[in-house]
Enzyme design. Structure first.
Site, PDB file in Angstrom:
ATOM      1  N   LYS A 129       0.840  -1.213   0.000  1.00 13.49           N
ATOM      2  CA  LYS A 129       0.000   0.000   0.000  1.00 13.49           C
ATOM      3  C   LYS A 129       0.869   1.255   0.000  1.00 13.49           C
ATOM      4  CE  LYS A 129      -2.025  -1.144   3.890  1.00 13.49           C
ATOM      5  NZ  LYS A 129      -1.470  -2.464   4.291  1.00 13.49           N
ATOM      6  N   ARG A 151      -0.030  -9.046  13.499  1.00 10.56           N
ATOM      7  CA  ARG A 151      -0.586  -8.001  12.617  1.00 10.56           C
ATOM      8  C   ARG A 151      -1.459  -8.630  11.535  1.00 10.56           C
ATOM      9  NH1 ARG A 151       4.771  -5.057  10.813  1.00 10.56           N
ATOM     10  NH2 ARG A 151       3.370  -3.875   9.452  1.00 10.56           N
ATOM     11  N   ARG A 181      12.130  -5.796   5.223  1.00 11.99           N
ATOM     12  CA  ARG A 181      12.113  -4.359   5.517  1.00 11.99           C
ATOM     13  C   ARG A 181      12.637  -4.102   6.929  1.00 11.99           C
ATOM     14  NH1 ARG A 181       6.574  -1.066   4.989  1.00 11.99           N
ATOM     15  NH2 ARG A 181       6.033  -2.255   6.828  1.00 11.99           N
ATOM     16  N   ARG A 240      -9.398   0.692   8.695  1.00 11.55           N
ATOM     17  CA  ARG A 240      -8.939  -0.649   9.064  1.00 11.55           C
ATOM     18  C   ARG A 240      -9.982  -1.392   9.880  1.00 11.55           C
ATOM     19  NH1 ARG A 240      -3.072   0.335   8.714  1.00 11.55           N
ATOM     20  NH2 ARG A 240      -1.932  -1.600   8.892  1.00 11.55           N
ATOM     21  N   ARG A 300      11.784  -0.325  12.259  1.00  5.46           N
ATOM     22  CA  ARG A 300      10.429  -0.475  12.805  1.00  5.46           C
ATOM     23  C   ARG A 300      10.350  -1.718  13.680  1.00  5.46           C
ATOM     24  NH1 ARG A 300       5.722   0.502   8.375  1.00  5.46           N
ATOM     25  NH2 ARG A 300       4.651  -0.814   9.894  1.00  5.46           N
TER      26      ARG A 300
HETATM   27  P1  B4P Z   1       4.203  -1.745   2.240  1.00  9.97           P
HETATM   28  O1  B4P Z   1       3.308  -2.774   1.700  1.00  9.97           O
HETATM   29  O2  B4P Z   1       4.329  -0.502   1.522  1.00  9.97           O
HETATM   30  O3  B4P Z   1       3.724  -1.608   3.779  1.00  9.97           O
HETATM   31  P2  B4P Z   1       2.223  -1.184   4.163  1.00  9.97           P
HETATM   32  O4  B4P Z   1       1.303  -2.308   3.836  1.00  9.97           O
HETATM   33  O5  B4P Z   1       1.926   0.150   3.566  1.00  9.97           O
HETATM   34  O6  B4P Z   1       2.317  -0.866   5.705  1.00  9.97           O
HETATM   35  P3  B4P Z   1       1.784  -1.689   6.973  1.00  9.97           P
HETATM   36  O7  B4P Z   1       0.398  -2.155   6.766  1.00  9.97           O
HETATM   37  O8  B4P Z   1       2.845  -2.689   7.287  1.00  9.97           O
HETATM   38  O9  B4P Z   1       1.860  -0.729   8.184  1.00  9.97           O
HETATM   39  P4  B4P Z   1       1.087   0.620   8.610  1.00  9.97           P
HETATM   40  O10 B4P Z   1       2.150   1.636   8.649  1.00  9.97           O
HETATM   41  O11 B4P Z   1      -0.119   0.931   7.803  1.00  9.97           O
HETATM   42  O12 B4P Z   1       5.647  -2.274   2.333  1.00  9.97           O
HETATM   43  C1  B4P Z   1       6.015  -3.559   2.741  1.00  9.97           C
HETATM   44  C2  B4P Z   1       7.334  -3.993   2.144  1.00  9.97           C
HETATM   45  O13 B4P Z   1       7.083  -4.719   0.950  1.00  9.97           O
HETATM   46  C3  B4P Z   1       8.287  -2.864   1.771  1.00  9.97           C
HETATM   47  O14 B4P Z   1       9.583  -3.189   2.186  1.00  9.97           O
HETATM   48  C4  B4P Z   1       8.222  -2.798   0.255  1.00  9.97           C
HETATM   49  O15 B4P Z   1       9.442  -2.390  -0.334  1.00  9.97           O
HETATM   50  C5  B4P Z   1       7.900  -4.240  -0.110  1.00  9.97           C
HETATM   51  N1  B4P Z   1       7.131  -4.346  -1.342  1.00  9.97           N
HETATM   52  C6  B4P Z   1       6.132  -3.517  -1.755  1.00  9.97           C
HETATM   53  N2  B4P Z   1       5.648  -3.930  -2.944  1.00  9.97           N
HETATM   54  C7  B4P Z   1       6.349  -5.050  -3.300  1.00  9.97           C
HETATM   55  C8  B4P Z   1       6.325  -5.946  -4.438  1.00  9.97           C
HETATM   56  N3  B4P Z   1       5.469  -5.769  -5.457  1.00  9.97           N
HETATM   57  N4  B4P Z   1       7.169  -6.984  -4.454  1.00  9.97           N
HETATM   58  C9  B4P Z   1       8.053  -7.181  -3.437  1.00  9.97           C
HETATM   59  N5  B4P Z   1       8.152  -6.366  -2.335  1.00  9.97           N
HETATM   60  C10 B4P Z   1       7.295  -5.313  -2.273  1.00  9.97           C
HETATM   61  O16 B4P Z   1       0.560   0.253  10.088  1.00  9.97           O
HETATM   62  C11 B4P Z   1       1.442  -0.054  11.182  1.00  9.97           C
HETATM   63  C12 B4P Z   1       0.647  -0.165  12.498  1.00  9.97           C
HETATM   64  O17 B4P Z   1      -0.010   1.106  12.793  1.00  9.97           O
HETATM   65  C13 B4P Z   1      -0.506  -1.165  12.535  1.00  9.97           C
HETATM   66  O18 B4P Z   1      -0.062  -2.472  12.855  1.00  9.97           O
HETATM   67  C14 B4P Z   1      -1.420  -0.561  13.629  1.00  9.97           C
HETATM   68  O19 B4P Z   1      -0.968  -0.865  14.919  1.00  9.97           O
HETATM   69  C15 B4P Z   1      -1.284   0.930  13.416  1.00  9.97           C
HETATM   70  N6  B4P Z   1      -2.340   1.486  12.545  1.00  9.97           N
HETATM   71  C16 B4P Z   1      -2.119   2.080  11.330  1.00  9.97           C
HETATM   72  N7  B4P Z   1      -3.301   2.487  10.787  1.00  9.97           N
HETATM   73  C17 B4P Z   1      -4.276   2.147  11.679  1.00  9.97           C
HETATM   74  C18 B4P Z   1      -5.691   2.273  11.679  1.00  9.97           C
HETATM   75  N8  B4P Z   1      -6.339   2.838  10.651  1.00  9.97           N
HETATM   76  N9  B4P Z   1      -6.394   1.803  12.737  1.00  9.97           N
HETATM   77  C19 B4P Z   1      -5.770   1.241  13.779  1.00  9.97           C
HETATM   78  N10 B4P Z   1      -4.426   1.074  13.838  1.00  9.97           N
HETATM   79  C20 B4P Z   1      -3.674   1.520  12.811  1.00  9.97           C
END
Ligand code: B4P
Length: 190
Positions: free
Chosen positions: A14, A146, A128, A89, A134
């Site tokens: 995302k 998670r 990552r 979420r 993190r």
């Molecule tokens: P991303 O995929 O970009 O990570 P994310 O899903 O955006 O973030 P995530 O869900 O982990 O955490 P968030 O900050 O929202 O990247 C993952 C990795 O994959 C990267 O290293 C990237 O380079 C790699 N990658 C991407 N695309 C790829 C591909 N095509 N092929 C290979 N590799 C690839 O949330 C963190 C915490 O915050 C939650 O656990 C929760 O506690 C809290 N939180 C956030 N929002 C909340 C909400 N709305 N409500 C309640 N709690 C919340």
């Protein structure tokens, strides 16, 4: 206005895809994860409360993230649109977002879900975690927590947008550009 919800489990891509979408469409990026990490790095009371939960892989309370999003919408009144990344979420967050946008004579254009299996998610997040600093990416147990939180509380949000005919799902495995092209094709159909 183009208001897009990017949906998927932790590590689905995302945040990665959001960066490309901002460049192409000139949207404001609202990532609740980034906003919460900003609060943590500033040492605010909200950040201290959120850190405990995030480090364990647990969602922070709905009221906290809804309040943060509301403030950001107010602060960006002239935006062309928003990418909601990691929000909503829970179904309660989705309902609150509809109400907030309605009060601004706006609405969600669509939700796009990135589908990635659990093994690949764990692999990406551990990778990552090697240099992201993190705490929630470094530990396999927290990563599995998670993913469980996602399955229990977040996956039902898809049904909320399906009921409004606003849900589309794509394969989140492949090159970043391939996935971006699939997302762009959906956006051009809005
Ligand atoms: P991303 O995929 O970009 O990570 P994310 O899903 O955006 O973030 P995530 O869900 O982990 O955490 P968030 O900050 O929202 O990247 C993952 C990795 O994959 C990267 O290293 C990237 O380079 C790699 N990658 C991407 N695309 C790829 C591909 N095509 N092929 C290979 N590799 C690839 O949330 C963190 C915490 O915050 C939650 O656990 C929760 O506690 C809290 N939180 C956030 N929002 C909340 C909400 N709305 N409500 C309640 N709690 C919340």
């Amino acid at each position: 206005m183009l208001n897009l919800v990017l949906f998927g489990p932790p590590g689905a891509g995302k945040g990665t895809q959001s960066q490309k979408l901002i460049e192409k469409y000139g949207l404001i990026h609202l990532s609740t994860g980034d906003l919460l990490r900003g609060e943590i790095s500033q040492g605010t009371a909200l950040g201290l409360e959120a850190k405990k939960l995030m480090d364990e892989g647990i969602l922070v309370p709905d009221a906290v993230v809804i309040g943060m999003i509301s403030n950001k919408l107010d602060a960006n009144k002239d935006a062309k649109g928003f990418i909601f990344d990691g929000f909503p979420r829970t179904v309660a967050q989705a309902e609150a977002l509809d109400t907030l946008l309605e009060s601004k004579q706006s609405a969600i254009s669509g939700m796009i879900a990135l589908q990635v299996d659990d093994d690949e998610l764990e692999h990406r997040l551990l990778l990552r975690g090697k240099d992201s600093g993190r705490p929630d990416d470094a530990n396999p147990e927290v990563i599995r927590k998670r993913i469980k939180e996602y399955n229990d509380k977040t996956a039902p949000v898809a049904g909320f947008y399906q009921a409004q005919n606003k849900f589309k799902s794509i394969n989140g495995i492949g090159s970043i550009d391939e996935i971006f092209n699939s997302i762009s094709a959906i956006i051009s159909s809005y």
